[in-house]
Design a protein around this motif. Structure first.
Motif, mmCIF file in Angstrom:
data_model
loop_
_atom_site.group_PDB
_atom_site.id
_atom_site.type_symbol
_atom_site.label_atom_id
_atom_site.label_comp_id
_atom_site.label_asym_id
_atom_site.label_seq_id
_atom_site.Cartn_x
_atom_site.Cartn_y
_atom_site.Cartn_z
ATOM 1 N N GLY B 167 0.827 -1.204 0.000
ATOM 2 C CA GLY B 167 0.000 0.000 0.000
ATOM 3 C C GLY B 167 0.857 1.248 0.000
ATOM 4 O O GLY B 167 0.678 2.166 -0.803
ATOM 5 N N LEU B 170 2.548 1.850 -3.333
ATOM 6 C CA LEU B 170 1.664 2.465 -4.324
ATOM 7 C C LEU B 170 1.479 3.948 -4.019
ATOM 8 O O LEU B 170 1.410 4.780 -4.923
ATOM 9 C CB LEU B 170 0.309 1.751 -4.326
ATOM 10 N N GLY B 220 -3.209 3.267 -2.256
ATOM 11 C CA GLY B 220 -2.089 3.136 -1.333
ATOM 12 C C GLY B 220 -2.472 3.513 0.079
ATOM 13 O O GLY B 220 -2.414 2.690 0.990
#
Lengths: 220, 483
Positions: B167, B170, B220
């Protein structure tokens, strides 16, 4: 026609994507680690080239960090861990090699289509770097989801971070904060990983994540 | 405004990091637990002084505005009360031998580093620095979740580490894309990462690139918020770590990620040509709410139950901010504050309960109000609050979310009310079995600190009955800022 600067950085970034694809079909832990070391080496070359053509000396630091930590120290350390744990024989992949390769190609195509379309105004060097970087990130994710072994998931995660470094250096003039933080996070992440691998070993006598799956979900 | 004799921002950051170093070096749990409380109190007081001391003008790294002051004060307050709870909780863990004193040293140092990370994320004006801070907070909590070293704790920590890192990776890609979008307008260098400068000139950014960046940031940071398809780490991490960490995870860390998301929402919304972040947030929020409401029915583990309840409430909050507009934003802000206070109070109660009973299984806990009246009734009030019954604070904020939705999108409001009722049913079902009936399990007296729990519940009750006018005015102003 394109300049030499463009051609070299294009080759290096494209090489990273190719090595990411190579990771997908490695079926031994040692060879996966060797491919990862190669990945980190090409990354450091690419970052050093960017530092040279952008005339940004601080990027050399990032290149050295990538070379020393990711191409040498981490693979060597993981080699030793694997040897100690005696798990060098093979990788249990959750998905077969054929479908994985196809998915990998699909992801590369997807990221090229997406990034080239939305970055129409940016200069060609930056936009291709970004497209390749996204491919490396997505391929790293793919390595993580198709492997069940904790060590190979870690390798997938680190190759994903290599993609992020590629993106950050491709974005011209991006402040040093980010590069340091990326290197820093990898360092911390590695400490975390090291601790976890040993803890997992201590508890399960194996680093196969499926041993953990027995404890998934609710306590009964 | 008092001219600044000392710098509260520096204090909020320096106190945790210095005390972390100190706590790592000092032996003896009694001393360190107390020192942890003192350090957290000092941080809280420093944060409070932000209200009176003159604010620094936004620099390239630090920003104090009306939005983040609320979060910093809430963060340090819950951090302080949790440190009190943690002192009594950890003493018990040491007695039962689940933790050794070496781990305690580590635990206390990590607690302060986590507080540092969260405070840094709130004050940072630089989107790169904000990312570093969220990453730091994540890594410290990963280590805390795995501290018991049991099978389940290791699995939870590993899952949290993998999902949390993906996460956060991203989110970094999204941050780089924001910089790329800003570069043609802002030029190269530091300015392209400074949030206040970015918002000022966001209207001229490349909209397509901004859209893609927002999707990455949403995925993210959304993973860290615990939104529905990406929530898998959350129940495990909450259930297996030490309970004080569950309290700060639910009450605070989710807020940090959401705060980061809100900053980027403002940034993207400042560009007229880019996609509206609203519909995306509304959909994901609604999905999280309804999904978590259904999952609540099948929980057998009491900490897991309240972890899913956190997903549900994060869904409501994201939904509210997705709707946008002064009223829905106001409701979302109020809900964030109320949820943090209530959920940490519940975890304080649950922590002591599971220690007394020696289990987290709901079926083994019965009749708490008979055997442990203070804990039992505390839990009752907490669950009544989290289920959204009047006259407690969460009722107010949920009512505002629902009524503002009814005014604009009646169909969405029906789905929202459906999810709320579903969750309400599940929580009451579990509550009646745990709190009332024939007592079961150990009836040993509780060696608990009730002050943090009742302080939180009193605040929630107070907010439900009467919100002071200056606070309302403040929140309204912030709601406007959010657009």
């Amino acid at each position: 026609m394109h300049s030499l600067a463009f051609d070299v950085s294009h080759t290096l970034a494209g090489g990273l994507v190719l090595i990411s694809l190579m990771m997908l079909y490695q079926d031994r832990l040692y060879s996966l680690l060797n491919v990862f070391a190669l990945h980190a080496l090409v990354l450091s070359l690419s970052v050093a080239w960017q530092a040279f053509i952008q005339d940004a000396p601080h990027l050399y630091v990032t290149a050295v960090i990538a070379l020393v930590f990711k191409a040498i120290i981490i693979p060597v350390a993981l080699h030793r861990i694997i040897k100690q744990l005696g798990i060098h024989r093979d990788i249990e992949s959750a998905v077969g090699i054929g479908p994985t390769m196809l998915a990998g190609m699909g992801l590369v195509a997807l990221s090229l289509v997406l990034m080239l379309r939305v970055t129409g105004d940016a200069d060609p060097l930056a936009r291709e770097d970004l497209a390749f970087a996204l491919s490396v990130v997505l391929l790293g994710l793919l390595v993580m989801v198709t492997r069940r072994n904790a060590v190979s998931q870690v390798v997938g995660f680190m190759s994903l971070e290599n993609g992020l470094v590629l993106a950050a250096t491709g974005a011209k003039g991006m402040p040093l904060v980010v590069e340091i933080s990326v290197a820093f996070s990898i360092l911390i992440a590695f400490i975390v990983i090291g601790i976890f691998l040993f803890r997992i070993r201590e508890r399960f006598d194996s680093v196969d994540v499926s041993a953990l799956d027995d404890f998934r979900g609710e306590r009964r | 405004m008092i001219p600044s004799l000392f710098d509260p921002v520096t204090a909020v950051l320096l106190i945790p990091i210095c005390s972390a170093a100190l706590l790592a070096a000092l032996p003896g749990y009694r001393l360190t637990a107390r020192l942890n409380v003192v350090a957290s109190l000092a941080t809280f007081l420093a944060a409070l002084s932000l209200f009176v001391v003159e604010r620094p003008s936004p620099g390239s790294y630090v920003l104090i505005d009306d939005l983040n002051i609320v979060f910093i004060v809430l963060n340090t307050f819950v951090g302080f009360t949790t440190s009190i709870f943690s002192a009594s909780y950890i003493a018990h863990e040491l007695e039962t031998g689940r933790l050794t004193s070496a781990y305690l040293r580590f635990y206390h140092a990590m607690y302060q580093i986590m507080m540092f990370g969260m405070n840094l994320a709130f004050v940072s004006n630089n989107i790169g620095l904000m990312w570093v801070a969220v990453e730091l907070a994540t890594l410290t909590t990963v280590l805390m979740v795995g501290i018991y070293r049991t099978h389940a704790a290791l699995e939870a920590a590993w899952k949290y580490f993998i999902l949390g890192s993906v996460g956060i990776a991203l989110a970094l890609f999204g941050t780089i894309l924001i910089y790329m979008a800003a570069r043609p307008v802002m030029g190269e260098g530091h300015d392209g990462m400074v949030w206040t400068l970015l918002v000022e000139r966001a209207a001229n950014f490349d909209a397509a690139l901004l859209n893609v960046a927002f999707v990455f940031l949403f995925l993210g940071y959304g993973t860290k918020v615990g939104l529905a398809p990406l929530h898998a780490w959350l129940p495990d991490a909450h259930a297996e770590g030490p309970t004080p960490i569950s309290a700060v995870l639910s009450g605070l860390l989710l807020n940090v990620a959401l705060y980061a998301l809100l900053r980027f929402k403002i940034l993207v919304a400042a560009n007229p040509a880019s996609i509206a972040p609203g519909p995306l947030m509304v959909t994901v929020g609604l999905v999280s709410l309804i999904f978590a409401a259904f999952m609540l029915y099948r929980r057998r583990d009491i900490k897991r139950l309240f972890a899913y309840s956190s997903i549900e409430h994060m869904g409501i909050i994201v939904f509210a901010f997705g709707m946008g507009g002064p009223l829905a934003n106001f409701a979302g802000l109020l809900h964030m504050v109320m949820h943090s206070l209530t959920k940490s109070a519940i975890f304080y109660a649950v922590g002591h309960i599971s220690q007394i009973k020696g289990t987290q299984r709901i079926s083994r806990i019965r009749g708490l109000t008979v055997t442990h009246p203070a804990l039992g009734w505390g839990l009752v009030v907490g669950v009544v609050a989290i289920a959204g019954l009047p006259p407690l604070g969460i009722f107010m904020s949920e009512f505002l979310v629902v009524s503002s939705t009814f005014a604009r999108q009646p169909l969405l409001a029906i789905a929202l009310v459906f999810g709320l009722l579903l969750a309400f049913g599940a929580l009451t079902l579990r509550l009646t079995s745990v709190a009332f009936g024939e007592p079961r399990g150990s009836t040993a007296p509780a060696d608990a600190s009730y002050i943090p729990m009742f302080a939180h519940l009193a605040l929630v009750l107070g907010a439900g009955i009467y919100l002071p006018a200056p606070l309302v005015a403040w929140f309204q102003h912030v709601a406007q800022l959010l657009g």
